[in-house]
Design a protein around this motif. Structure first.
Motif, PDB file in Angstrom:
ATOM      1  N   LEU A  41      -4.942 -13.127  15.128  1.00  0.00           N
ATOM      2  CA  LEU A  41      -4.161 -13.325  13.916  1.00  0.00           C
ATOM      3  C   LEU A  41      -2.695 -13.523  14.257  1.00  0.00           C
ATOM      4  CD1 LEU A  41      -5.750 -10.614  11.609  1.00  0.00           C
ATOM      5  CD2 LEU A  41      -6.179 -13.070  11.621  1.00  0.00           C
ATOM      6  N   PRO A  42      -1.982 -14.309  13.466  1.00  0.00           N
ATOM      7  CA  PRO A  42      -0.556 -14.526  13.740  1.00  0.00           C
ATOM      8  C   PRO A  42       0.248 -13.248  13.505  1.00  0.00           C
ATOM      9  CG  PRO A  42      -1.149 -15.456  11.624  1.00  0.00           C
ATOM     10  CD  PRO A  42      -2.435 -14.999  12.269  1.00  0.00           C
ATOM     11  N   LEU A  43       1.301 -13.097  14.270  1.00  0.00           N
ATOM     12  CA  LEU A  43       2.199 -11.962  14.110  1.00  0.00           C
ATOM     13  C   LEU A  43       3.448 -12.413  13.385  1.00  0.00           C
ATOM     14  CD1 LEU A  43       1.888 -10.262  17.598  1.00  0.00           C
ATOM     15  CD2 LEU A  43       0.628  -9.777  15.504  1.00  0.00           C
ATOM     16  N   ASP A  44       3.982 -11.554  12.556  1.00  0.00           N
ATOM     17  CA  ASP A  44       5.182 -11.866  11.778  1.00  0.00           C
ATOM     18  C   ASP A  44       6.203 -10.768  12.002  1.00  0.00           C
ATOM     19  OD1 ASP A  44       7.156 -12.386   9.950  1.00  0.00           O
ATOM     20  OD2 ASP A  44       5.838 -12.330   8.201  1.00  0.00           O
ATOM     21  N   PRO A  45       7.256 -11.035  12.778  1.00  0.00           N
ATOM     22  CA  PRO A  45       8.259 -10.006  13.053  1.00  0.00           C
ATOM     23  C   PRO A  45       8.975  -9.499  11.799  1.00  0.00           C
ATOM     24  CG  PRO A  45       8.658 -11.977  14.374  1.00  0.00           C
ATOM     25  CD  PRO A  45       7.540 -12.281  13.438  1.00  0.00           C
ATOM     26  N   GLN A  46       8.895 -10.254  10.698  1.00  0.00           N
ATOM     27  CA  GLN A  46       9.548  -9.862   9.456  1.00  0.00           C
ATOM     28  C   GLN A  46       8.579  -9.189   8.481  1.00  0.00           C
ATOM     29  OE1 GLN A  46      12.843 -10.249   9.498  1.00  0.00           O
ATOM     30  NE2 GLN A  46      12.538 -11.185  11.497  1.00  0.00           N
ATOM     31  N   ALA A  47       7.360  -8.913   8.929  1.00  0.00           N
ATOM     32  CA  ALA A  47       6.339  -8.351   8.036  1.00  0.00           C
ATOM     33  C   ALA A  47       6.800  -7.021   7.446  1.00  0.00           C
ATOM     34  CB  ALA A  47       5.036  -8.156   8.799  1.00  0.00           C
ATOM     35  N   LYS A  48       6.468  -6.831   6.186  1.00  0.00           N
ATOM     36  CA  LYS A  48       6.772  -5.587   5.478  1.00  0.00           C
ATOM     37  C   LYS A  48       5.452  -4.988   5.011  1.00  0.00           C
ATOM     38  CE  LYS A  48      11.258  -6.278   5.507  1.00  0.00           C
ATOM     39  NZ  LYS A  48      11.765  -6.157   6.825  1.00  0.00           N
ATOM     40  N   VAL A  49       5.360  -3.680   5.063  1.00  0.00           N
ATOM     41  CA  VAL A  49       4.153  -3.007   4.597  1.00  0.00           C
ATOM     42  C   VAL A  49       4.531  -2.038   3.484  1.00  0.00           C
ATOM     43  CG1 VAL A  49       2.895  -3.236   6.759  1.00  0.00           C
ATOM     44  CG2 VAL A  49       4.341  -1.262   6.406  1.00  0.00           C
ATOM     45  N   SER A  50       3.560  -1.770   2.619  1.00  0.00           N
ATOM     46  CA  SER A  50       3.843  -0.888   1.493  1.00  0.00           C
ATOM     47  C   SER A  50       2.964   0.360   1.512  1.00  0.00           C
ATOM     48  CB  SER A  50       3.636  -1.660   0.186  1.00  0.00           C
ATOM     49  OG  SER A  50       2.317  -2.145   0.114  1.00  0.00           O
ATOM     50  N   PHE A  51       2.429   0.708   2.669  1.00  0.00           N
ATOM     51  CA  PHE A  51       1.632   1.923   2.775  1.00  0.00           C
ATOM     52  C   PHE A  51       2.508   3.140   2.529  1.00  0.00           C
ATOM     53  CE2 PHE A  51      -0.555  -0.867   6.005  1.00  0.00           C
ATOM     54  CZ  PHE A  51      -1.622  -1.188   5.193  1.00  0.00           C
ATOM     55  N   ALA A  52       1.911   4.198   2.012  1.00  0.00           N
ATOM     56  CA  ALA A  52       2.665   5.427   1.745  1.00  0.00           C
ATOM     57  C   ALA A  52       3.283   5.989   3.019  1.00  0.00           C
ATOM     58  CB  ALA A  52       1.753   6.462   1.094  1.00  0.00           C
ATOM     59  N   ASP A  53       2.637   5.758   4.148  1.00  0.00           N
ATOM     60  CA  ASP A  53       3.146   6.289   5.419  1.00  0.00           C
ATOM     61  C   ASP A  53       3.792   5.197   6.284  1.00  0.00           C
ATOM     62  OD1 ASP A  53       0.820   4.932   6.011  1.00  0.00           O
ATOM     63  OD2 ASP A  53      -0.028   6.512   7.265  1.00  0.00           O
ATOM     64  N   ALA A  54       4.271   4.132   5.652  1.00  0.00           N
ATOM     65  CA  ALA A  54       4.855   3.013   6.395  1.00  0.00           C
ATOM     66  C   ALA A  54       6.028   3.435   7.272  1.00  0.00           C
ATOM     67  CB  ALA A  54       5.288   1.911   5.432  1.00  0.00           C
ATOM     68  N   ASP A  55       6.749   4.459   6.867  1.00  0.00           N
ATOM     69  CA  ASP A  55       7.890   4.910   7.666  1.00  0.00           C
ATOM     70  C   ASP A  55       7.455   5.547   8.979  1.00  0.00           C
ATOM     71  OD1 ASP A  55       6.775   7.086   6.243  1.00  0.00           O
ATOM     72  OD2 ASP A  55       8.663   8.195   6.341  1.00  0.00           O
ATOM     73  N   GLN A  56       6.173   5.801   9.139  1.00  0.00           N
ATOM     74  CA  GLN A  56       5.661   6.409  10.365  1.00  0.00           C
ATOM     75  C   GLN A  56       5.081   5.385  11.337  1.00  0.00           C
ATOM     76  OE1 GLN A  56       3.027   9.702   9.446  1.00  0.00           O
ATOM     77  NE2 GLN A  56       4.200  10.147   7.601  1.00  0.00           N
ATOM     78  N   ILE A  57       5.094   4.097  10.954  1.00  0.00           N
ATOM     79  CA  ILE A  57       4.554   3.054  11.830  1.00  0.00           C
ATOM     80  C   ILE A  57       5.569   2.755  12.922  1.00  0.00           C
ATOM     81  CG2 ILE A  57       3.764   0.657  11.960  1.00  0.00           C
ATOM     82  CD1 ILE A  57       2.931   0.906   9.021  1.00  0.00           C
ATOM     83  N   PRO A  58       5.174   2.881  14.188  1.00  0.00           N
ATOM     84  CA  PRO A  58       6.106   2.590  15.276  1.00  0.00           C
ATOM     85  C   PRO A  58       6.437   1.095  15.344  1.00  0.00           C
ATOM     86  CG  PRO A  58       3.935   3.148  16.147  1.00  0.00           C
ATOM     87  CD  PRO A  58       3.869   3.319  14.661  1.00  0.00           C
ATOM     88  N   ALA A  59       7.536   0.768  15.964  1.00  0.00           N
ATOM     89  CA  ALA A  59       8.016  -0.612  16.021  1.00  0.00           C
ATOM     90  C   ALA A  59       6.972  -1.569  16.588  1.00  0.00           C
ATOM     91  CB  ALA A  59       9.300  -0.682  16.844  1.00  0.00           C
ATOM     92  N   TRP A  60       6.189  -1.132  17.579  1.00  0.00           N
ATOM     93  CA  TRP A  60       5.214  -2.041  18.195  1.00  0.00           C
ATOM     94  C   TRP A  60       4.120  -2.458  17.211  1.00  0.00           C
ATOM     95  CZ3 TRP A  60       0.232  -0.405  18.133  1.00  0.00           C
ATOM     96  CH2 TRP A  60      -0.010   0.963  18.078  1.00  0.00           C
ATOM     97  N   GLY A  61       3.940  -1.731  16.129  1.00  0.00           N
ATOM     98  CA  GLY A  61       2.900  -2.060  15.173  1.00  0.00           C
ATOM     99  C   GLY A  61       3.386  -2.792  13.946  1.00  0.00           C
ATOM    100  N   LEU A  62       4.683  -2.979  13.806  1.00  0.00           N
ATOM    101  CA  LEU A  62       5.222  -3.583  12.589  1.00  0.00           C
ATOM    102  C   LEU A  62       5.053  -5.091  12.496  1.00  0.00           C
ATOM    103  CD1 LEU A  62       8.484  -1.547  12.010  1.00  0.00           C
ATOM    104  CD2 LEU A  62       6.395  -1.506  10.642  1.00  0.00           C
ATOM    105  N   SER A  63       4.891  -5.785  13.602  1.00  0.00           N
ATOM    106  CA  SER A  63       4.862  -7.245  13.548  1.00  0.00           C
ATOM    107  C   SER A  63       3.519  -7.809  13.099  1.00  0.00           C
ATOM    108  CB  SER A  63       5.235  -7.836  14.905  1.00  0.00           C
ATOM    109  OG  SER A  63       4.281  -7.449  15.873  1.00  0.00           O
ATOM    110  N   LEU A  64       2.535  -6.967  12.926  1.00  0.00           N
ATOM    111  CA  LEU A  64       1.236  -7.434  12.482  1.00  0.00           C
ATOM    112  C   LEU A  64       1.317  -7.935  11.044  1.00  0.00           C
ATOM    113  CD1 LEU A  64      -1.831  -7.588  13.045  1.00  0.00           C
ATOM    114  CD2 LEU A  64      -1.994  -5.306  12.086  1.00  0.00           C
TER     115      LEU A  64
END
Length: 73
Positions: A41-64
């Motif tokens: 799947l393509p990676l998007d460095p600007q991806a935003k997530v709206s999970f309740a625990d999104a603030d706990q996602i480490p940087a290496w997992g944010l580009s998905l």
């Protein structure tokens, strides 16, 4: 060996200390990233997530691109 094939395919990298920990449970994020890599799947460095625990996602997992992974085929 299975791990070698998964690493060569770019699906799994192991940990920062260059180890694999087969007895350690995978997190939701680790499994999601492996699925996304396996599906190429393509990676998007600007991806935003709206999970309740999104603030706990480490940087290496944010580009998905989460929406791409969760979208039915």
């Amino acid at each position: 060996m299975f791990v070698t094939g998964v690493v060569q395919a770019g699906i799994m990298n192991g940990y920062e200390d260059q180890t694999f920990r087969p007895a350690q449970e995978l997190t939701r994020l680790e499994m999601t990233v492996m699925i996304a890599r396996a599906k190429e799947l393509p990676l998007d460095p600007q991806a935003k997530v709206s999970f309740a625990d999104a603030d706990q996602i480490p940087a290496w997992g944010l580009s998905l691109t989460w929406q791409q992974l969760l979208k039915p085929n």
